[in-house]
Write a protein that holds these residues in place. Structure first.
Motif, PDB file in Angstrom:
ATOM      1  N   LYS A 194       0.844  -1.191   0.000  1.00 47.38           N
ATOM      2  CA  LYS A 194       0.000   0.000   0.000  1.00 47.38           C
ATOM      3  C   LYS A 194       0.876   1.236   0.000  1.00 47.38           C
ATOM      4  O   LYS A 194       1.891   1.290   0.697  1.00 47.38           O
ATOM      5  N   ALA A 231      -2.237  10.153  -7.742  1.00 53.99           N
ATOM      6  CA  ALA A 231      -3.524   9.668  -7.249  1.00 53.99           C
ATOM      7  C   ALA A 231      -4.582   9.674  -8.338  1.00 53.99           C
ATOM      8  O   ALA A 231      -5.442   8.783  -8.377  1.00 53.99           O
ATOM      9  N   THR A 236      -0.689   5.471  -9.278  1.00 56.15           N
ATOM     10  CA  THR A 236       0.386   4.787  -8.550  1.00 56.15           C
ATOM     11  C   THR A 236       0.131   4.737  -7.051  1.00 56.15           C
ATOM     12  O   THR A 236       0.404   3.717  -6.405  1.00 56.15           O
ATOM     13  N   ASP A 238      -2.110   4.830  -3.506  1.00 54.59           N
ATOM     14  CA  ASP A 238      -3.410   4.353  -3.062  1.00 54.59           C
ATOM     15  C   ASP A 238      -4.154   5.370  -2.208  1.00 54.59           C
ATOM     16  O   ASP A 238      -5.385   5.408  -2.224  1.00 54.59           O
ATOM     17  N   PHE A 239      -3.421   6.185  -1.470  1.00 59.61           N
ATOM     18  CA  PHE A 239      -4.054   7.157  -0.575  1.00 59.61           C
ATOM     19  C   PHE A 239      -3.357   8.497  -0.699  1.00 59.61           C
ATOM     20  O   PHE A 239      -2.161   8.604  -0.441  1.00 59.61           O
ATOM     21  N   GLN A 552       2.036  -3.074  -8.776  1.00 61.65           N
ATOM     22  CA  GLN A 552       1.144  -1.948  -9.054  1.00 61.65           C
ATOM     23  C   GLN A 552       0.877  -1.850 -10.567  1.00 61.65           C
ATOM     24  O   GLN A 552       1.773  -2.066 -11.390  1.00 61.65           O
TER      25      GLN A 552
END
Length: 553
Positions: A194, A231, A236, A238-239, A552
């Motif tokens: 992540k 984002a 690429t 996740d957050f 990813q």
């Protein structure tokens, strides 16, 4: 009179230990006040403030490699802790390895010891099956030293190889990009499970200046590799987080989703699923930890019964000594530390008398003690007991009698047993760690899960006095043969210089700077440190199987 002398010795030792602790406090300041202010001006937290937000409240943090790069790159300035903080602490009740760049130190750039420290932390995490949290804030490789950082098997690229292997083993990895993440370093977060990224951070293989030089394209940092771009466009990360506190809160919530997380007030925390808990244990050591300071001496010359040292560390009344009357210069025992069963292999520093060999010197490994220790290591492996080695060793016995007793064969047997041991091993260097004794007592080359040392520890192939005398003897004989023309005064000067050089190199800070151990610990904290380390090494080890892990898209 003797009591007064012991008290004086204890005060000298306490003063030295206090000085070491003071130096460690300075190392933890990283780039100092100016560097911290730079971080805040960019809306970022200093690395240790990030840690305080990430870790559970009142959670202990076992730091690894604090002394890395100590006095090693002085031509480039001070590089405290090699510009990266690494250690183990609880996040949502889960012990995690945290690897966090310190951007106040040369913008978090990687020096040779930075790389080695990160690789060591990854190895510990892999062997202890610890989730890893990377807090990335680095300018990448320190270019003036790129030839010492970039190419070899224990250099920069090994970090990313480890990311892939760790992922394939099913060990969770989290990456939070909280500043710069450039060039080859950009692979680290993308190889994790992540990825979190804060506004204002950058993730790219080449920065705007290099892109312009390489292909002539003019692009600003945000468009090239900003958090919002990754984002929304590249997909690429996740957050996407607005700032450090938001990012760290998210990290905690993600770790809380792991099966082993416990309810600690963190949203979405899962119930613990770590197997049956150990029985509650209220035991304490038989002796107060502070008695250690009266037991040992600063110069390492004082003899002591290692059982007295162990009495400050293991649970009271838990010690069952193995072959107590044989091979007496090594004490082997089964014991408990906070209820956890362990095997102990410790050098005895008292002079002992044996029925077969007569008087034996403390701190020396003889044939019988090597044979006993080898058998004990085998037995611990048979019953799956972790082994703790307490090193205060001058080496193996030498001379005609020792050779005729088969010291080489017995020593090889012990080295073989330690080398092939599959149970977790922890090494504590409490005094000397010299020559092949370092090997037999599970030195760094023999894969201890953790290796720590007291401030009084000494680390070298031989002692300073022996080294200087050996060099002096060789050159003196050469002069007698006419091979060398050194005067007596020159030989004495050389002896003094060799001795001084050895004394500097045997200082435990010298070894810590070069990654030969994971931490220097205070003697009175040894039991508490071992309780934590035993918790980490008792976790189930990963079993390798081929698959690619997380890729990813």
């Amino acid at each position: 009179m003797a009591r007064s002398s012991a008290s004086s010795t204890g005060e000298v030792l306490r003063a030295h230990c206090a000085a070491i602790a003071k130096e460690e406090a300075v190392l933890r300041e990283g780039g100092g006040k100016a560097g911290h202010e730079r971080q805040r001006k960019m809306g970022r937290l200093p690395v240790r403030e990030r840690l305080s937000h990430l870790l559970d409240k009142d959670s202990s943090f076992f730091e690894i490699g604090l002394w890395a790069a100590y006095k090693m790159y002085e031509q480039w300035g001070k590089i405290p802790a090699a510009g990266v903080v690494a250690g183990i602490g609880n996040v949502a009740g889960v012990p995690c390895m945290v690897i966090a760049n310190d951007a106040t130190v040369k913008a978090g750039a990687f020096f040779p010891q930075t790389t080695k420290k990160v690789i060591r932390a990854q190895r510990i995490a892999f062997e202890c099956s610890l989730p890893i949290i990377y807090m990335v804030d680095s300018a990448g490789v320190f270019l003036p030293m790129q030839d010492e950082i970039f190419p070899d098997e224990d250099d920069f690229g090994r970090i990313f190889r480890n990311n892939s292997v760790i992922s394939a083993a099913g060990i969770p990895q989290f990456a939070a990009i909280m500043g710069n993440c450039v060039a080859g370093g950009a692979y680290l977060p993308v190889l994790c499970d992540k990825i979190l990224m804060t506004k204002g951070s950058g993730l790219y293989l080449a920065g705007p200046s290099l892109v312009k030089a390489a292909i002539g394209q003019i692009v600003d940092a945000e468009e090239l590799g900003g958090a919002q771009m990754h984002a929304e466009i590249s997909g690429t990360v996740d957050f996407f987080e607005k700032d450090d506190p938001s990012c760290l809160k998210r990290l905690r919530s993600l770790v809380a989703l792991l099966p082993e997380a416990v309810s600690t007030g963190v949203p979405n925390a899962s119930p613990a699923r770590t197997g049956p808990a150990l029985p509650a244990d209220k035991s304490k050591a038989a002796k107060n930890a502070d008695t250690i300071y009266e037991l040992i001496s600063f110069d390492g010359q004082k003899n002591y019964d290692v059982r007295d040292l162990l009495a400050t560390i293991i649970d009271a009344n838990s010690m069952n000594e193995y072959k107590a009357d044989y091979g007496k210069t090594i004490v082997t025992a089964y014991a408990r530390i906070s209820g956890r069963p362990v095997g102990i292999v410790a050098n005895q520093r008292l002079q002992v008398r044996t029925r077969k060999e007569g008087i034996q010197m403390g701190g020396v490994i003889y044939s019988d003690s090597a044979d006993k220790a080898a058998r004990f290591v085998m037995d611990c492996n048979q019953t799956s007991l972790p082994i703790i080695f307490f090193q205060d060793v001058t080496g193996f016995m030498v001379g005609r009698d020792a050779e005729q007793s088969g010291i080489i064969r017995s020593g090889a047997k012990l080295v073989n047993a330690v080398s092939n041991s599959v149970v977790p091993k922890i090494t504590v260097i409490v005094g000397g760690s010299f020559g092949a004794g370092n090997y037999a007592m599970c030195g760094k080359a023999y894969d201890p899960r953790f290796i720590v040392a007291w401030p009084t520890a000494r680390y070298a192939v031989m002692g300073a006095a022996q080294a200087s005398d050996t060099v002096f003897s060789i050159l003196a004989r050469a002069r007698e043969r006419g091979d060398k023309k050194n005067t007596q005064e020159e030989l004495e000067d050389l002896r003094a210089r060799v001795k001084q050089n050895y004394e500097e190199q045997t200082d435990i800070r010298y070894g810590a700077a070069r990654g030969w151990l994971d931490a220097i610990i205070q003697p009175h904290e040894t039991r508490d440190v071992l309780i934590r380390l035993l918790e980490y090494v008792s976790r189930p080890t990963p079993h390798a199987r081929f698959h690619t892990g997380v890729i990813q898209v």
